[in-house]
Design a protein around this motif. Structure first.
Motif, short mmCIF file in Angstrom:
data_model
loop_
_atom_site.label_atom_id
_atom_site.label_comp_id
_atom_site.label_asym_id
_atom_site.label_seq_id
_atom_site.Cartn_x
_atom_site.Cartn_y
_atom_site.Cartn_z
N LEU A 23 133.04 99.82 78.64
CA LEU A 23 132.28 98.92 77.31
C LEU A 23 133.43 98.35 76.47
O LEU A 23 133.26 97.25 76.18
CB LEU A 23 131.59 99.99 76.53
N ALA A 24 134.46 98.94 76.18
CA ALA A 24 135.48 98.37 75.38
C ALA A 24 136.14 97.10 76.12
O ALA A 24 136.37 96.11 75.35
CB ALA A 24 136.61 99.40 75.01
N THR A 25 136.47 97.36 77.31
CA THR A 25 137.15 96.15 77.95
C THR A 25 136.19 95.03 78.26
O THR A 25 136.44 93.96 78.44
CB THR A 25 137.70 96.50 79.34
N GLY A 26 134.77 95.30 78.21
CA GLY A 26 133.73 94.38 78.42
C GLY A 26 133.16 93.80 77.45
O GLY A 26 132.24 92.87 77.38
N GLY A 27 133.89 93.91 76.08
CA GLY A 27 133.48 93.21 74.91
C GLY A 27 132.89 93.86 73.87
O GLY A 27 132.50 93.32 72.84
N ILE A 28 132.56 94.97 73.95
CA ILE A 28 131.97 95.81 72.89
C ILE A 28 132.98 95.86 71.81
O ILE A 28 134.30 96.49 72.16
CB ILE A 28 131.76 97.19 73.27
N GLN A 29 132.80 95.72 70.71
CA GLN A 29 133.69 95.89 69.51
C GLN A 29 133.63 97.18 68.58
O GLN A 29 134.61 97.27 67.87
CB GLN A 29 133.63 94.51 68.65
N GLY A 30 132.54 97.83 68.74
CA GLY A 30 132.58 98.89 67.96
C GLY A 30 131.48 100.03 68.66
O GLY A 30 130.67 99.41 69.36
N PHE A 31 131.71 101.07 68.24
CA PHE A 31 130.73 102.36 68.72
C PHE A 31 130.22 103.08 67.53
O PHE A 31 130.78 103.37 66.62
CB PHE A 31 131.49 103.14 69.31
N ILE A 32 128.63 103.15 67.71
CA ILE A 32 128.13 103.94 66.74
C ILE A 32 127.77 105.37 67.40
O ILE A 32 127.38 105.33 68.65
CB ILE A 32 126.70 103.74 66.40
#
Length: 369
Positions: A131-140
């Protein structure tokens, strides 16, 4: 010829929609067997929706990985803030509250929210990297994920922002929003003792969650301060799920003498305890008082309605999404992101599932006829 051309254009439009990878509000409505307007009402947190319909819509959103702002942001031509909400929580009622708070706030803040289920640590680490390498900028991160130090360390290593919702304690690495679980459980136990109960059973939550230990500590401290020492058999392990509540309450209510009150660490397990009491033909609260924790919709939809601790789950998740949006926009403008911890107030909600012990209970009536 004009009709043929119109049909061809319509077919192309339909084919284009089918070929799109992004689910629409119509797709969610079809999956949930309701209207797009109803889906919109659920996303915006409106009250005039039947609870079962709300559950169906939330399940469809999870299944289709629907983001309510994807289309609007695309039309606006702006770069989206993309946040992933990961969950591994067996409590359906907690998850429903959690999602509602996140969806409503994401809609306000123009945030694309990606909702993703996790099956375990072997699954979540590669998922977070992907997800992080796919463009997710933050995690809840709700519990128990927010209590796992290895997950928090991995997100920091990836230089992505995370916000923990409902951890037992603030991590010190990432931002968090929580309540004082210890004091809330202390207050509930003190309330039960104040009604006159002394033999009070307690159902512990998931042992992997720090908040479970905090709630147990609060119960034990209140009992000790009242000069009461609970017998070991009165404290039973659960996992925050309804099924674990059934198993734990069956053990407690089979004791001889049985407890005059039971405090479960969440509403799912408390509701299961009420169900077991009814099956055993025990009246709640005349024969046994039962209290929960969280004040999810379940607490007020069973009979009798539960006395419980109101944990502001929707408000906690909404704060997390809003804080995440602020942090991400600040980072884009060159500001340094600093962790922020927020403690929200809880409230003891008195309803119909607790009462003073009866004369028979005060004599510790046993299960024998």
């Amino acid at each position: 010829m004009g009709n043929t051309q119109g049909n061809d254009m319509g077919a192309r439009r339909k084919g284009s929609r089918r070929g799109s990878s992004a689910p629409t509000i119509t797709d969610v409505a079809r999956e949930a067997n309701c209207s797009p307007m109803t889906v919109s009402r659920v996303i915006n947190g409106e009250a005039n929706v039947r609870e079962q319909t709300r559950e169906n819509v939330l399940e469809a959103i999870r299944k289709l990985n629907y983001s309510p702002n994807r289309a609007a942001r695309s039309l606006a031509g702006g770069e989206q803030l993309r946040i992933a909400l990961l969950f591994e929580n067996p409590s359906a009622s907690y998850l429903s509250e959690f999602l509602m708070g996140a969806l409503v706030e994401a809609n306000k803040d123009d945030v694309q929210l990606v909702v993703q289920s996790c099956e375990g640590l072997d699954d979540i680490r590669p998922l977070i990297r992907s997800l992080a390498t796919g463009g997710i900028q933050g995690f809840i991160l709700p519990p128990p994920l927010c209590d796992d130090q290895s997950i928090l360390d991995l997100i920091k290593e990836l230089d992505v922002i995370a916000i923990a919702v409902g951890p037992g304690v603030a991590s010190g690495i990432h931002s968090s929003v929580l309540i004082d679980d210890y004091q809330a459980a202390y207050d509930m136990t003190k309330h039960i003792i104040g009604l006159g109960h002394e033999r009070i059973g307690f159902i512990i939550g998931n042992p992997e969650q720090v908040s479970s230990g905090k709630r147990l500590d609060g119960y034990m401290a209140a009992m000790e301060d009242a000069g009461l020492k609970p017998a070991p058999e009165l404290i039973v392990q659960g996992r925050f799920s309804y099924r674990s509540g059934l198993q734990a309450s069956e053990r407690l209510l089979a004791l001889d003498p049985r407890p005059t009150a039971i405090f479960a660490s969440n509403d799912d397990m408390a509701a299961a305890t009420v169900a077991v009491a009814h099956r055993l033909q025990l009246d709640v609260p005349t024969d046994v008082s039962i209290c929960g924790f969280d004040d999810t919709d379940l607490a007020s939809s069973i009979w009798p309605e539960l006395t419980t601790i109101r944990q502001p789950i929707r408000e906690m998740t909404a704060w997390a999404v809003s804080a995440m949006a602020r942090a991400l926009r600040g980072r884009k403008s060159g500001s340094r992101v600093q962790s922020e911890d927020k403690t929200l107030p809880y409230k003891l909600i008195r309803r119909e599932s607790d009462a003073a012990p009866s004369l028979a209970q005060r004599g510790l009536r046993t299960n024998k006829p």
